[in-house]
Design a protein around this motif. Sequence first.
Motif, PDB file in Angstrom:
ATOM      1  N   MET A   1       0.828  -1.201   0.000  1.00 58.80           N
ATOM      2  CA  MET A   1       0.000   0.000   0.000  1.00 58.80           C
ATOM      3  C   MET A   1       0.862   1.251   0.000  1.00 58.80           C
ATOM      4  O   MET A   1       0.679   2.159  -0.811  1.00 58.80           O
ATOM      5  CB  MET A   1      -0.893  -0.027   1.243  1.00 58.80           C
ATOM      6  CG  MET A   1      -2.034   0.950   1.181  1.00 58.80           C
ATOM      7  SD  MET A   1      -3.069   0.596  -0.254  1.00 58.80           S
ATOM      8  CE  MET A   1      -4.103   2.026  -0.248  1.00 58.80           C
ATOM      9  N   ILE A   2       1.843   1.247   0.905  1.00 61.32           N
ATOM     10  CA  ILE A   2       2.708   2.436   0.988  1.00 61.32           C
ATOM     11  C   ILE A   2       3.565   2.551  -0.255  1.00 61.32           C
ATOM     12  O   ILE A   2       3.925   3.657  -0.676  1.00 61.32           O
ATOM     13  CB  ILE A   2       3.543   2.370   2.272  1.00 61.32           C
ATOM     14  CG1 ILE A   2       4.304   3.668   2.484  1.00 61.32           C
ATOM     15  CG2 ILE A   2       4.522   1.234   2.266  1.00 61.32           C
ATOM     16  CD1 ILE A   2       4.562   3.972   3.897  1.00 61.32           C
ATOM     17  N   THR A   4       2.557   1.998  -3.263  1.00 59.36           N
ATOM     18  CA  THR A   4       1.773   2.718  -4.256  1.00 59.36           C
ATOM     19  C   THR A   4       1.897   4.216  -4.070  1.00 59.36           C
ATOM     20  O   THR A   4       2.121   4.966  -5.024  1.00 59.36           O
ATOM     21  CB  THR A   4       0.301   2.304  -4.145  1.00 59.36           C
ATOM     22  OG1 THR A   4       0.246   0.904  -4.107  1.00 59.36           O
ATOM     23  CG2 THR A   4      -0.478   2.822  -5.305  1.00 59.36           C
ATOM     24  N   TYR A   5       1.754   4.649  -2.797  1.00 60.10           N
ATOM     25  CA  TYR A   5       1.868   6.090  -2.542  1.00 60.10           C
ATOM     26  C   TYR A   5       3.261   6.597  -2.877  1.00 60.10           C
ATOM     27  O   TYR A   5       3.421   7.705  -3.408  1.00 60.10           O
ATOM     28  CB  TYR A   5       1.539   6.396  -1.082  1.00 60.10           C
ATOM     29  CG  TYR A   5       0.098   6.154  -0.759  1.00 60.10           C
ATOM     30  CD1 TYR A   5      -0.894   6.612  -1.624  1.00 60.10           C
ATOM     31  CD2 TYR A   5      -0.280   5.469   0.378  1.00 60.10           C
ATOM     32  CE1 TYR A   5      -2.215   6.385  -1.348  1.00 60.10           C
ATOM     33  CE2 TYR A   5      -1.603   5.235   0.669  1.00 60.10           C
ATOM     34  CZ  TYR A   5      -2.568   5.698  -0.200  1.00 60.10           C
ATOM     35  OH  TYR A   5      -3.874   5.464   0.064  1.00 60.10           O
ATOM     36  N   MET A   6       4.277   5.755  -2.569  1.00 57.78           N
ATOM     37  CA  MET A   6       5.643   6.172  -2.905  1.00 57.78           C
ATOM     38  C   MET A   6       5.799   6.293  -4.409  1.00 57.78           C
ATOM     39  O   MET A   6       6.411   7.243  -4.905  1.00 57.78           O
ATOM     40  CB  MET A   6       6.651   5.167  -2.350  1.00 57.78           C
ATOM     41  CG  MET A   6       6.957   5.350  -0.899  1.00 57.78           C
ATOM     42  SD  MET A   6       7.857   3.960  -0.255  1.00 57.78           S
ATOM     43  CE  MET A   6       9.449   4.236  -0.977  1.00 57.78           C
ATOM     44  N   PHE A   8       3.470   6.964  -6.642  1.00 56.55           N
ATOM     45  CA  PHE A   8       2.793   8.170  -7.139  1.00 56.55           C
ATOM     46  C   PHE A   8       3.571   9.418  -6.768  1.00 56.55           C
ATOM     47  O   PHE A   8       3.698  10.346  -7.572  1.00 56.55           O
ATOM     48  CB  PHE A   8       1.372   8.247  -6.595  1.00 56.55           C
ATOM     49  CG  PHE A   8       0.413   7.406  -7.363  1.00 56.55           C
ATOM     50  CD1 PHE A   8       0.185   7.658  -8.703  1.00 56.55           C
ATOM     51  CD2 PHE A   8      -0.247   6.350  -6.768  1.00 56.55           C
ATOM     52  CE1 PHE A   8      -0.681   6.882  -9.420  1.00 56.55           C
ATOM     53  CE2 PHE A   8      -1.116   5.566  -7.482  1.00 56.55           C
ATOM     54  CZ  PHE A   8      -1.339   5.832  -8.810  1.00 56.55           C
ATOM     55  N   GLY A   9       4.116   9.432  -5.565  1.00 56.38           N
ATOM     56  CA  GLY A   9       4.885  10.601  -5.156  1.00 56.38           C
ATOM     57  C   GLY A   9       6.113  10.805  -6.015  1.00 56.38           C
ATOM     58  O   GLY A   9       6.372  11.914  -6.487  1.00 56.38           O
ATOM     59  N   SER A  40      14.013  11.727  -7.431  1.00 56.82           N
ATOM     60  CA  SER A  40      12.819  10.872  -7.473  1.00 56.82           C
ATOM     61  C   SER A  40      13.010   9.706  -8.420  1.00 56.82           C
ATOM     62  O   SER A  40      12.437   8.641  -8.190  1.00 56.82           O
ATOM     63  CB  SER A  40      11.564  11.648  -7.826  1.00 56.82           C
ATOM     64  OG  SER A  40      11.829  12.908  -8.219  1.00 56.82           O
TER      65      SER A  40
ATOM     66  N   LEU B   4      -4.473   1.219  -7.843  1.00 58.59           N
ATOM     67  CA  LEU B   4      -3.639   0.982  -6.670  1.00 58.59           C
ATOM     68  C   LEU B   4      -2.497   0.018  -6.941  1.00 58.59           C
ATOM     69  O   LEU B   4      -1.530  -0.013  -6.204  1.00 58.59           O
ATOM     70  CB  LEU B   4      -4.507   0.446  -5.514  1.00 58.59           C
ATOM     71  CG  LEU B   4      -5.276   1.530  -4.786  1.00 58.59           C
ATOM     72  CD1 LEU B   4      -6.069   0.938  -3.656  1.00 58.59           C
ATOM     73  CD2 LEU B   4      -4.338   2.587  -4.262  1.00 58.59           C
ATOM     74  N   HIS B   7       1.860   0.267 -10.081  1.00 59.27           N
ATOM     75  CA  HIS B   7       3.315   0.156 -10.135  1.00 59.27           C
ATOM     76  C   HIS B   7       3.765  -1.273 -10.352  1.00 59.27           C
ATOM     77  O   HIS B   7       4.954  -1.536 -10.365  1.00 59.27           O
ATOM     78  CB  HIS B   7       3.925   0.718  -8.864  1.00 59.27           C
ATOM     79  CG  HIS B   7       3.515  -0.017  -7.637  1.00 59.27           C
ATOM     80  ND1 HIS B   7       2.300   0.179  -7.055  1.00 59.27           N
ATOM     81  CD2 HIS B   7       4.154  -0.963  -6.927  1.00 59.27           C
ATOM     82  CE1 HIS B   7       2.205  -0.620  -6.012  1.00 59.27           C
ATOM     83  NE2 HIS B   7       3.307  -1.316  -5.908  1.00 59.27           N
TER      84      HIS B   7
END
Lengths: 169, 108
Positions: A1-2, A4-6, A8-9, A40, B4, B7
Motif C-alpha cells: 500500500m505504501i 503505491t503512494y511512494m 505516485f509521489g 525521485s 492501486l 506500479h
Amino acid sequence: MIVTYMFFGFALLSILGALGLILFKHPMNGAMSFVVTLISLAGMYALLSAKLIFAIQLIVYAGAIMSLILFIIMFLNIQAKDLPDEPGRWFYLGGGIVVISPIAYLLLKMVKSLPAGDTGIIEQDFGGVKEVGQLLFRDWLLPFEIVSILLLVALVGAVVLAGKRGANT
Amino acid sequence: MSLLTIHHYLTTYLVFGAMLFSLGIYGLLTRRTLIGMLIAAELMLAGVSINFMAFNRFLAPDPAVGQIFALFIMAIAAAEAAIGLSIVIAVYRHFKTVDTEDLINLKG
C-alpha cells in the motif's frame, strides 16, 4: 500500500521537476528542479528493486554530475539581463501539446498491446552489488574498459577545451 | 489494472519514461541558453534509462543487463556533461554570452 503512494509521489515529483526544467527561465532554477527529478528517479529505481543503481544514481548523478553543472552555472554568473527573452514561450508550449497529442494517443494504444509483465515476487538478491558487479566484470568487461577510455578522453578534452589559451605560447 | 496496483505493470514505467523523454526533447528544442539545452539532453538520457530498468525488472530479471546499461548511460552522461560544459565555457569566453541566438559567427 505504501509502495503505491511512494510510486505516485516519485512519479509526480519527477514529472514536476522535468516541467520546471523546461519552464523556468533561469538555468539555475532549471538545474535545481532537475535535481528533484533525479532524486525521485533514484526512488523509482529502488521501487524497481535495483539497489546498486539506486545508490549510484544518488551519489554519481544527482550528486556529482549535477553539482558540476551547478558549479559551472554559478561560475558563469548569469544575471537575469543576460538571459534571452522568450516572447513566444507559452505559444510554443501550446503548439507542442497540440503536435504531440496524436502521437501520445498512438503511443498509449500501442503500449496496451505489450505484455503486462511479471508481477511476481522477484528473488532476494536481484540488483544487489554482488550480482550486478559479477555481471559487469565478467560478461561486460570490454565495454566497461571502453567506457573508462571514453571518460579519460572526456577528461583530456575538457582540459583542452576549457583550459586557458595563450598562457605559454 | 486498478489504480492501486499500477506500479506492478511495465506499461506504467514505459509511459513515464516516454513522458520524461518527450519533455527532454521539448526542452532541447525550446531552451535558448546553452546550459538549459545541455540539462534537457540529460533529461532525455534519464528517460531512456528508466525504460531499461523497467524492462529488466519485469521481462528479463535473470541477467541484470538493463542495470548494466543504466550504469553505462550514467557514464555517458558524465562524459557528455564534462565536454558540453567545457564547450559552454569556451563559447562564453569567446562571445561573452550563453544565448544561442548570439552565436551568429558559427555560420560559414
